[in-house]
Design an enzyme around this catalytic site. Structure first.
Site, PDB file in Angstrom:
ATOM      1  CG  ASP A   1      -1.956   0.951   1.313  1.00 17.42           C
ATOM      2  OD1 ASP A   1      -1.811   2.040   0.727  1.00 17.42           O
ATOM      3  OD2 ASP A   1      -2.985   0.642   1.943  1.00 17.42           O
TER       4      ASP A   1
ATOM      5  CG  ASP B   1      -9.779  15.297 -18.086  1.00 17.92           C
ATOM      6  OD1 ASP B   1     -10.061  14.498 -17.171  1.00 17.92           O
ATOM      7  OD2 ASP B   1     -10.253  15.211 -19.239  1.00 17.92           O
TER       8      ASP B   1
ATOM      9  CE1 TYR C   1      -9.833   9.459  -9.562  1.00 16.61           C
ATOM     10  CE2 TYR C   1     -11.025  10.806 -11.165  1.00 16.61           C
ATOM     11  CZ  TYR C   1      -9.912  10.067 -10.809  1.00 16.61           C
ATOM     12  OH  TYR C   1      -8.875   9.935 -11.698  1.00 16.61           O
TER      13      TYR C   1
ATOM     14  CB  SER D   1      -9.465  12.361  -3.514  1.00 15.11           C
ATOM     15  OG  SER D   1      -9.647  11.586  -4.690  1.00 15.11           O
TER      16      SER D   1
ATOM     17  CG  HIS E   1     -22.508  12.984 -15.617  1.00 14.11           C
ATOM     18  ND1 HIS E   1     -23.287  12.153 -16.387  1.00 14.11           N
ATOM     19  CD2 HIS E   1     -21.234  12.814 -16.062  1.00 14.11           C
ATOM     20  CE1 HIS E   1     -22.525  11.516 -17.256  1.00 14.11           C
ATOM     21  NE2 HIS E   1     -21.276  11.905 -17.079  1.00 14.11           N
TER      22      HIS E   1
HETATM   23  P1  NAD Z   1      -7.130   1.704 -12.025  1.00 13.86           P
HETATM   24  O1  NAD Z   1      -8.260   1.891 -11.085  1.00 13.86           O
HETATM   25  O2  NAD Z   1      -7.321   0.804 -13.218  1.00 13.86           O
HETATM   26  O3  NAD Z   1      -5.841   1.156 -11.239  1.00 13.86           O
HETATM   27  C1  NAD Z   1      -5.415   1.691 -10.030  1.00 13.86           C
HETATM   28  C2  NAD Z   1      -4.305   0.792  -9.502  1.00 13.86           C
HETATM   29  O4  NAD Z   1      -3.818   1.369  -8.286  1.00 13.86           O
HETATM   30  C3  NAD Z   1      -4.764  -0.626  -9.161  1.00 13.86           C
HETATM   31  O5  NAD Z   1      -3.820  -1.555  -9.611  1.00 13.86           O
HETATM   32  C4  NAD Z   1      -4.842  -0.626  -7.647  1.00 13.86           C
HETATM   33  O6  NAD Z   1      -4.629  -1.903  -7.068  1.00 13.86           O
HETATM   34  C5  NAD Z   1      -3.743   0.360  -7.285  1.00 13.86           C
HETATM   35  N1  NAD Z   1      -3.938   0.994  -5.972  1.00 13.86           N
HETATM   36  C6  NAD Z   1      -5.048   1.653  -5.540  1.00 13.86           C
HETATM   37  N2  NAD Z   1      -4.852   2.116  -4.285  1.00 13.86           N
HETATM   38  C7  NAD Z   1      -3.597   1.752  -3.936  1.00 13.86           C
HETATM   39  C8  NAD Z   1      -2.809   1.950  -2.765  1.00 13.86           C
HETATM   40  N3  NAD Z   1      -3.296   2.588  -1.696  1.00 13.86           N
HETATM   41  N4  NAD Z   1      -1.551   1.465  -2.759  1.00 13.86           N
HETATM   42  C9  NAD Z   1      -1.038   0.797  -3.826  1.00 13.86           C
HETATM   43  N5  NAD Z   1      -1.747   0.566  -4.946  1.00 13.86           N
HETATM   44  C10 NAD Z   1      -3.013   1.035  -5.008  1.00 13.86           C
HETATM   45  O7  NAD Z   1      -6.683   3.149 -12.482  1.00 13.86           O
HETATM   46  P2  NAD Z   1      -6.272   3.707 -13.928  1.00 13.86           P
HETATM   47  O8  NAD Z   1      -7.486   3.988 -14.704  1.00 13.86           O
HETATM   48  O9  NAD Z   1      -5.200   2.866 -14.468  1.00 13.86           O
HETATM   49  O10 NAD Z   1      -5.664   5.128 -13.482  1.00 13.86           O
HETATM   50  C11 NAD Z   1      -4.305   5.230 -13.052  1.00 13.86           C
HETATM   51  C12 NAD Z   1      -4.018   6.661 -12.683  1.00 13.86           C
HETATM   52  O11 NAD Z   1      -4.264   7.517 -13.792  1.00 13.86           O
HETATM   53  C13 NAD Z   1      -4.899   7.194 -11.549  1.00 13.86           C
HETATM   54  O12 NAD Z   1      -4.128   7.999 -10.713  1.00 13.86           O
HETATM   55  C14 NAD Z   1      -5.959   8.017 -12.261  1.00 13.86           C
HETATM   56  O13 NAD Z   1      -6.422   9.071 -11.438  1.00 13.86           O
HETATM   57  C15 NAD Z   1      -5.180   8.553 -13.443  1.00 13.86           C
HETATM   58  N6  NAD Z   1      -5.968   8.826 -14.659  1.00 13.86           N
HETATM   59  C16 NAD Z   1      -6.778   7.880 -15.194  1.00 13.86           C
HETATM   60  C17 NAD Z   1      -7.461   8.158 -16.380  1.00 13.86           C
HETATM   61  C18 NAD Z   1      -8.351   7.119 -17.042  1.00 13.86           C
HETATM   62  O14 NAD Z   1      -9.024   7.448 -18.022  1.00 13.86           O
HETATM   63  N7  NAD Z   1      -8.380   5.882 -16.590  1.00 13.86           N
HETATM   64  C19 NAD Z   1      -7.325   9.397 -16.988  1.00 13.86           C
HETATM   65  C20 NAD Z   1      -6.494  10.350 -16.391  1.00 13.86           C
HETATM   66  C21 NAD Z   1      -5.808  10.041 -15.234  1.00 13.86           C
HETATM   67  O1  DAU Z   2     -11.179  12.261 -17.445  1.00 10.69           O
HETATM   68  C1  DAU Z   2     -10.288  11.377 -16.840  1.00 10.69           C
HETATM   69  C2  DAU Z   2     -11.064  10.431 -15.960  1.00 10.69           C
HETATM   70  O2  DAU Z   2     -11.741   9.529 -16.828  1.00 10.69           O
HETATM   71  C3  DAU Z   2     -10.191   9.659 -14.982  1.00 10.69           C
HETATM   72  O3  DAU Z   2      -9.597  10.561 -14.100  1.00 10.69           O
HETATM   73  C4  DAU Z   2     -11.024   8.628 -14.204  1.00 10.69           C
HETATM   74  O4  DAU Z   2     -10.207   7.858 -13.364  1.00 10.69           O
HETATM   75  C5  DAU Z   2     -11.724   7.732 -15.199  1.00 10.69           C
HETATM   76  O5  DAU Z   2     -12.564   6.832 -14.505  1.00 10.69           O
HETATM   77  C6  DAU Z   2     -12.535   8.562 -16.183  1.00 10.69           C
HETATM   78  O6  DAU Z   2     -13.652   9.206 -15.522  1.00 10.69           O
HETATM   79  P1  DAU Z   2     -15.096   9.295 -16.209  1.00 10.69           P
HETATM   80  O7  DAU Z   2     -16.095   9.454 -15.147  1.00 10.69           O
HETATM   81  O8  DAU Z   2     -15.099  10.272 -17.322  1.00 10.69           O
HETATM   82  O9  DAU Z   2     -15.128   7.828 -16.868  1.00 10.69           O
HETATM   83  P2  DAU Z   2     -16.249   6.698 -16.934  1.00 10.69           P
HETATM   84  O10 DAU Z   2     -15.710   5.637 -17.830  1.00 10.69           O
HETATM   85  O11 DAU Z   2     -16.782   6.316 -15.612  1.00 10.69           O
HETATM   86  O12 DAU Z   2     -17.415   7.455 -17.723  1.00 10.69           O
HETATM   87  C7  DAU Z   2     -17.196   8.051 -19.002  1.00 10.69           C
HETATM   88  C8  DAU Z   2     -18.480   8.776 -19.366  1.00 10.69           C
HETATM   89  O13 DAU Z   2     -19.503   7.798 -19.623  1.00 10.69           O
HETATM   90  C9  DAU Z   2     -19.033   9.652 -18.271  1.00 10.69           C
HETATM   91  O14 DAU Z   2     -19.631  10.792 -18.855  1.00 10.69           O
HETATM   92  C10 DAU Z   2     -20.079   8.779 -17.578  1.00 10.69           C
HETATM   93  C11 DAU Z   2     -20.592   7.934 -18.713  1.00 10.69           C
HETATM   94  N1  DAU Z   2     -21.030   6.566 -18.368  1.00 10.69           N
HETATM   95  C12 DAU Z   2     -20.197   5.794 -17.608  1.00 10.69           C
HETATM   96  C13 DAU Z   2     -20.521   4.498 -17.306  1.00 10.69           C
HETATM   97  C14 DAU Z   2     -19.618   3.638 -16.458  1.00 10.69           C
HETATM   98  C15 DAU Z   2     -22.199   6.064 -18.891  1.00 10.69           C
HETATM   99  O15 DAU Z   2     -22.938   6.766 -19.604  1.00 10.69           O
HETATM  100  N2  DAU Z   2     -22.531   4.761 -18.589  1.00 10.69           N
HETATM  101  C16 DAU Z   2     -21.756   3.962 -17.818  1.00 10.69           C
HETATM  102  O16 DAU Z   2     -22.111   2.782 -17.567  1.00 10.69           O
END
Ligand code: NAD
Ligand code: DAU
Length: 341
Positions: free
Chosen positions: A60, A126, A150, A153, A276
């Protein structure tokens, strides 16, 4: 040989980043520290388990003694992906988001400073800028106006990184990216939910009126952007990373259905997410100009590629949906490493 500690390397983007480094940067050693929450899947990285430059540590980022020990072994760059990441979960229960995304970042920063880690890369989002109307884009100077637990944080984590740079002169860079898509995304996020439901002729849940806009970036392009920030980013700077692929969710759903040759009647409008955000869009001029980064994968290439990946990895999807992937660490990793459970 330089050592890169990747925190959160078993999640979606972290997995892609670890694979990217091991495939393209033979001169780097990669240590992956991951707690293996529900979002972390060790099996994603099975192909590199025996790689001489790779090591996995279950733990962690809030565990100061462990982080201190690992960094004390010699880490040049720390790249922090570890976070709770799903907005809907943060609305139901924000506690874990504050712990991992705020206290976790603080713990990493304190230990990195003590152990003289040369560079700290914080993977941001973003979402910290809040929501846009129909026009305009966020720049790195836009105010932080997060609208859900989210993003609040994540903004707090970013501000701690900024503070460690200003107060202690720590070499730290923050990247803020738009929505990623591609292989290994956990099937609670929109694209894998849409693809896996449509594959099984199940309804695709589109929140609200479906006109919320996201800017999509193929995960490999994000990994290259992070690598450029890691190697050439200026200390104390923020870099926005946008895809330039804005799409309302309803159009995204239609695109996926067309790709899978499924009917639009599968689209089901469901209750909207509280608070949203209507639209996200980033101005990426800074990273393009300073670090010469550009996205390479268009949506027209990336969506078919991603749909194909999920079609070819139905077993992977099935395990995640049933929770079976959680068994992998227990059965496989403990056996092969002769560890106690
Ligand atoms: P994810 O939820 O798929 O993976 C998160 C990983 O972090 C997991 O492997 C989990 O086990 C690990 N983790 C969580 N809490 C932990 C802790 N306390 N200690 C150690 N490991 C821990 O996330 P993701 O979508 O791959 O996103 C990765 C990073 O990129 C995040 O910081 C997220 O905010 C950022 N981000 C994601 C997106 C997106 O579209 N997915 C876009 C922009 C930024
Ligand atoms: O913009 C970057 C972010 O993108 C990251 O920081 C987050 O970790 C990542 O989860 C993502 O956030 P969003 O909330 O944009 O992603 P999500 O895939 O949950 O949803 C994308 C869009 O689709 C959002 O407008 C909500 C909508 N949605 C999502 C789900 C899961 C739906 O309409 N139906 C769904 O079932």
């Amino acid at each position: 040989m330089r050592t890169v500690l990747v925190a959160g390397g078993c999640g979606f983007i972290g997995t892609n980043f670890v694979l990217h480094l091991l495939r393209t940067r033979p001169e780097l050693r990669v240590v992956n520290l991951d707690k293996l929450t529900y979002a972390g899947n060790l099996e994603n990285l099975a192909e590199v388990e025996g790689h001489p430059n790779y090591r996995f540590v279950k733990g962690d980022i809030c565990d100061e003694a462990l982080v201190d020990k690992l960094l004390g072994e010699g880490v040049d760059v720390l790249v922090n992906f570890a976070a709770e990441t799903h907005v809907d979960r943060s609305i139901k229960d924000p506690a874990e988001f504050i712990r991992s995304n705020v206290v976790g970042v603080q713990t990493l920063l304190v230990c990195a400073r003590k152990r003289n880690v040369r560079r700290f890369i914080q993977i941001g989002t973003d979402e910290v800028y809040g929501s846009l109307g129909p026009s305009g884009r966020f720049t790195e100077d836009s105010p932080l106006q997060p609208n859900n637990p989210y993003s609040a944080s994540k903004a707090a984590g970013d501000l701690l990184v900024r503070a460690f740079h200003k107060t202690h002169g720590m070499d730290a860079v923050i990247t803020r990216c738009t929505n990623n898509y591609g292989p290994f995304q956990f099937p609670e996020k929109a694209i894998p939910v849409f693809v896996s439901n449509a594959m099984q002729d199940r309804p695709i849940p589109v929140y609200g009126d479906g006109l919320h806009v996201r800017d999509w970036l193929y995960v490999e392009d994000h990994c290259r952007a992070i690598e450029s920030a890691m190697e050439r980013g200026r200390a104390g700077e923020v870099y926005n990373i946008g895809g330039g692929n804005e799409l309302p969710n309803i159009e995204l759903a239609r695109l996926i259905l067309r790709e899978l040759k499924k009917p639009e009647s599968l689209i089901q409008f469901v209750t909207d997410r509280p608070g949203h955000d209507r639209r996200y869009a980033l101005d990426s001029a800074k990273i393009q100009k300073e670090l010469n980064w550009r996205p390479r994968v268009t949506l027209a290439e990336g969506i078919p590629r991603t749909v194909r990946w999920y079609l070819e990895h139905q077993e992977w999807l099935g395990k995640l949906r049933s929770g079976d992937y959680l068994e992998y660490y227990r059965r496989h990793y403990h056996q092969t490493h002769g560890l106690k459970e």
